[in-house]
Design an enzyme around this catalytic site. Structure first.
Site, PDB file in Angstrom:
ATOM      1  CG  HIS A  90       3.706 -16.609  -8.062  1.00 56.59           C
ATOM      2  ND1 HIS A  90       2.339 -16.461  -8.074  1.00 56.59           N
ATOM      3  CD2 HIS A  90       4.143 -16.018  -6.911  1.00 56.59           C
ATOM      4  CE1 HIS A  90       1.952 -15.798  -6.988  1.00 56.59           C
ATOM      5  NE2 HIS A  90       3.025 -15.518  -6.264  1.00 56.59           N
ATOM      6  CG  ASP A 119     -10.637   8.911 -25.048  1.00 62.30           C
ATOM      7  OD1 ASP A 119      -9.757   8.273 -24.432  1.00 62.30           O
ATOM      8  OD2 ASP A 119     -11.449   8.350 -25.809  1.00 62.30           O
ATOM      9  CD1 TRP A 155      10.447 -11.911  -7.471  1.00 61.49           C
ATOM     10  CD2 TRP A 155      10.362 -10.115  -8.801  1.00 61.49           C
ATOM     11  NE1 TRP A 155      10.496 -10.784  -6.665  1.00 61.49           N
ATOM     12  CE2 TRP A 155      10.436  -9.671  -7.462  1.00 61.49           C
ATOM     13  CE3 TRP A 155      10.299  -9.149  -9.808  1.00 61.49           C
ATOM     14  CZ2 TRP A 155      10.458  -8.322  -7.099  1.00 61.49           C
ATOM     15  CZ3 TRP A 155      10.312  -7.806  -9.449  1.00 61.49           C
ATOM     16  CH2 TRP A 155      10.394  -7.402  -8.102  1.00 61.49           C
ATOM     17  CB  SER A 183       3.273  -2.112 -22.523  1.00 56.75           C
ATOM     18  OG  SER A 183       1.967  -1.940 -22.020  1.00 56.75           O
ATOM     19  CB  SER A 184       5.340   0.148 -18.194  1.00 60.24           C
ATOM     20  OG  SER A 184       4.895  -1.116 -17.776  1.00 60.24           O
ATOM     21  CG  HIS A 267      12.660   0.260  -2.841  1.00 58.38           C
ATOM     22  ND1 HIS A 267      12.389  -0.828  -2.044  1.00 58.38           N
ATOM     23  CD2 HIS A 267      12.058   1.300  -2.244  1.00 58.38           C
ATOM     24  CE1 HIS A 267      11.675  -0.449  -1.007  1.00 58.38           C
ATOM     25  NE2 HIS A 267      11.466   0.849  -1.100  1.00 58.38           N
ATOM     26  CD  GLU A 269       7.378  -2.440 -10.835  1.00 56.05           C
ATOM     27  OE1 GLU A 269       6.394  -3.171 -11.006  1.00 56.05           O
ATOM     28  OE2 GLU A 269       7.596  -1.438 -11.525  1.00 56.05           O
ATOM     29  CE1 TYR A 271       6.761   3.049  -0.760  1.00 52.70           C
ATOM     30  CE2 TYR A 271       8.920   2.497  -1.634  1.00 52.70           C
ATOM     31  CZ  TYR A 271       8.062   2.669  -0.563  1.00 52.70           C
ATOM     32  OH  TYR A 271       8.514   2.435   0.706  1.00 52.70           O
ATOM     33  CB  SER A 282      -7.195   9.105  -1.003  1.00 50.42           C
ATOM     34  OG  SER A 282      -5.995   8.780  -0.340  1.00 50.42           O
ATOM     35  CG  HIS A 316      15.921  -1.354   1.659  1.00 53.03           C
ATOM     36  ND1 HIS A 316      15.057  -0.308   1.814  1.00 53.03           N
ATOM     37  CD2 HIS A 316      15.318  -2.179   0.771  1.00 53.03           C
ATOM     38  CE1 HIS A 316      13.986  -0.481   1.064  1.00 53.03           C
ATOM     39  NE2 HIS A 316      14.133  -1.617   0.424  1.00 53.03           N
ATOM     40  CG  HIS A 317      15.784  -4.732  -1.912  1.00 52.37           C
ATOM     41  ND1 HIS A 317      14.625  -5.457  -1.752  1.00 52.37           N
ATOM     42  CD2 HIS A 317      15.389  -3.453  -2.139  1.00 52.37           C
ATOM     43  CE1 HIS A 317      13.583  -4.651  -1.893  1.00 52.37           C
ATOM     44  NE2 HIS A 317      14.013  -3.435  -2.125  1.00 52.37           N
ATOM     45  CB  THR A 342       4.340   5.183   4.473  1.00 51.85           C
ATOM     46  OG1 THR A 342       5.283   5.229   3.399  1.00 51.85           O
ATOM     47  CG2 THR A 342       3.341   4.075   4.205  1.00 51.85           C
ATOM     48  CE  LYS A 345      -0.370   8.167   0.372  1.00 49.79           C
ATOM     49  NZ  LYS A 345      -0.481   9.500  -0.206  1.00 49.79           N
ATOM     50  NE  ARG A 464      12.768 -14.820  -1.226  1.00 49.99           N
ATOM     51  CZ  ARG A 464      12.795 -13.557  -1.694  1.00 49.99           C
ATOM     52  NH1 ARG A 464      13.650 -12.685  -1.193  1.00 49.99           N
ATOM     53  NH2 ARG A 464      11.985 -13.175  -2.637  1.00 49.99           N
TER      54      ARG A 464
END
Length: 539
Positions: A90, A119, A155, A183-184, A267, A269, A271, A282, A316-317, A342, A345, A464
């Protein structure tokens, strides 16, 4: 931004004649070959969006199975090992298969239209970057049918769970991750090249729509961090098959090293999955506020600041891994600091709405929900940044609540808002506003019913990634499961709305929304297959 001269801003009749001529002489190929061989940015954007929605439904169905198991205490439907496979799949499918390809699809569709480009800069590579993905996810999903089990380590695939103890299918998972990363990177390079080289004459960087700004910063993040992920899974592959000990203490390695490498990717990722949503907001909020975006320049600098700071907060993880006190203090304060741009914004969006002539069509409903719920997710992130508090929250459902409040109302609502905003432009038809409103309210209520109770479950101590739980957690879990089923079922309505709009409906004009500004709104709806064959000029 004033459009001085544009081949697409001619009288509407002439524009339709031109579009018809283009379709006739240089239009899409017929049949399946159009989609397999296409190099047109609109076709490739469409392929990305349909692929991501397919993955969204598949990953969502796995979430429904997880919530069905957790509906009441005790093991109901599955063995713990299969539950772990579902939580792993998932997460991987939603991150790499649903959210990221959806944003790349929106970038493919909209960035050339927004900057006046004919294009994408590298159209053949664009085709290749998409067609890698179905093969990557076929390999990943095939692990569900392999002897032993599919990946069952979450994950985040922490070592040694994924190295010493991972099932044999883990090697296929590593190949799939490599393909997704390739790909990315290809997609990101294409976006950077397009924005830097193909802007219309007169469109300086500081005249670009914020969506283009958020995407070029996202693209640089992708180019920087996907090789880090590739390095991590390559070291995993070597530890598993070639006798190395990068992540094994017995051979002189360190399993915590894996966490440092993973979160140095992971991290930024986060963002990567949220910055394009900031760009979408926006675009939408000024349109339905009938005002210019408040603080354009500060929005650009805030977005760039988030991109830079995202590399400075990864650990921080990892507050509970035993890092030294000075490390915990640094990562605590750096994490709090990232809340500042943040917050800039959020205040700018609120200021844009302040005293505006607001209307609440479906895209604006999703935008307002994004604003409120994403901010809630941000505040729970600030709670998690406080080291002594994080020791209580860590690996509980409070963390699950936090990152789902960021990613579902943040990334997923952003994508849905974008689809409703640009769908009439893409198809030439208006969708049913009534059905759109129903979809929004079912989604918004479902999301809050699902994830808000998880804060209390986490604070009460529920871990979890467990298929069974103590009796005192039953009520909140039942509410969460009911909310999840509501949210999941409402996405079938979303699918119906999109298909119904593609097939017909009230005709949409070139400028679909009153108050919309930008080059894309000078083109017919739907845009000609080859748009901006003569570049517009901007003053």
């Amino acid at each position: 931004m004033k459009i001085v001269n544009s081949s697409s801003a001619m009288a509407l009749e002439d524009e339709r004649d031109l579009a018809g001529a283009q379709e006739h002489s240089h239009g899409p190929a017929k049949g399946l070959s159009r989609w397999i061989l296409t190099t047109n940015h609109k076709d490739i954007g469409t392929l990305y969006l349909w692929f991501s929605f397919t993955m969204f439904l598949l990953g969502g169905s796995m979430a429904m199975m997880i919530r069905a198991e957790l509906f009441k205490p005790g093991l109901q439907l599955m063995e713990p090992n299969f539950f772990n496979q579902l939580t792993t799949m998932h997460g991987l499918i939603m991150v790499f298969g649903a959210v990221m390809p959806a944003f790349v699809g929106l970038a493919n569709w909209m960035i050339p239209l927004m900057i006046g480009a004919p294009d994408m800069a590298l159209p053949r590579m664009n085709n290749w970057s998409f067609w890698i993905l179905p093969f990557a996810f076929s390999i990943l999903l095939s692990t569900l049918f392999m002897p032993g089990s599919a990946p069952n380590f979450g994950w985040t695939f922490y070592a040694p769970l994924s190295t010493t103890y991972g099932p044999k299918s883990t090697d296929f998972f590593i190949v799939a991750i490599h393909l997704m990363g390739i790909s990315s990177i290809m997609g990101a390079i294409n976006i950077i090249a397009t924005i830097l080289n193909l802007r219309a004459p007169g469109m300086t960087l500081m005249k670009m729509p914020i969506f283009a700004w958020t995407w070029i910063i996202t693209a640089f993040l992708l180019v920087a961090v996907m090789p880090v992920l590739a390095g991590a899974v390559t070291m995993m592959l070597m530890d598993r098959n070639f006798g190395t000990s990068f992540f094994s203490a017995a051979g002189g390695g360190d399993p915590v090293l894996f966490q440092h490498i993973f979160w140095f990717f992971g991290h930024p990722e986060v963002y990567i999955m949220i910055l394009p949503s900031f760009g979408i907001m926006s675009e939408i909020i000024p349109t339905f506020s009938r005002k210019k975006l408040f603080g354009y320049t500060s929005m650009v600098y805030a977005t760039a600041s988030i991109g830079v700071l995202s590399f400075a907060v990864w650990a921080h993880h990892m507050f509970t891994t035993g890092m030294p006190i000075w490390g915990e203090l640094y990562f605590m304060f750096a994490t709090m600091l990232i809340a500042v741009p943040t917050g800039v914004k959020v205040f700018n969006w609120v200021a844009t709405m302040f005293k505006g002539a607001l209307t609440f069509e479906t895209p604006m409903l999703f935008a307002v929900a994004f604003l409120v719920l994403f901010t809630m997710g941000g505040f729970s992130g600030l709670m998690l940044s406080i080291v002594p508090a994080d020791f209580q929250y860590h690996d509980t459902y409070f963390v699950v609540a936090h990152f789902h409040y960021v990613l579902v109302p943040g990334a997923i609502f952003g994508i849905m808002a974008a689809v409703y905003y640009w769908l009439p432009k893409w198809t030439g038809h208006y969708y049913s506003e009534t059905l759109g409103n129903i979809h929004f309210w079912l989604s918004a209520i479902g999301v809050n019913l699902t994830f808000f109770p998880m804060h209390f479950l986490g604070l009460a101590g529920m871990p979890r990634r467990i298929p069974d739980y103590a009796l005192q957690f039953a009520d909140f879990n039942r509410i969460a499961s009911i909310g999840a089923f509501m949210f999941g079922a409402s996405q079938l309505l979303f699918l119906y709305i999109v298909i119904k709009t593609i097939r017909g409906g009230a005709k949409a004009p070139a400028c679909v929304w009153e108050g919309a500004k930008g080059l894309e709104w000078t083109l017919s709806s739907p845009p000609p297959y080859h748009s901006f064959t003569t570049p517009p000029r901007i003053e």
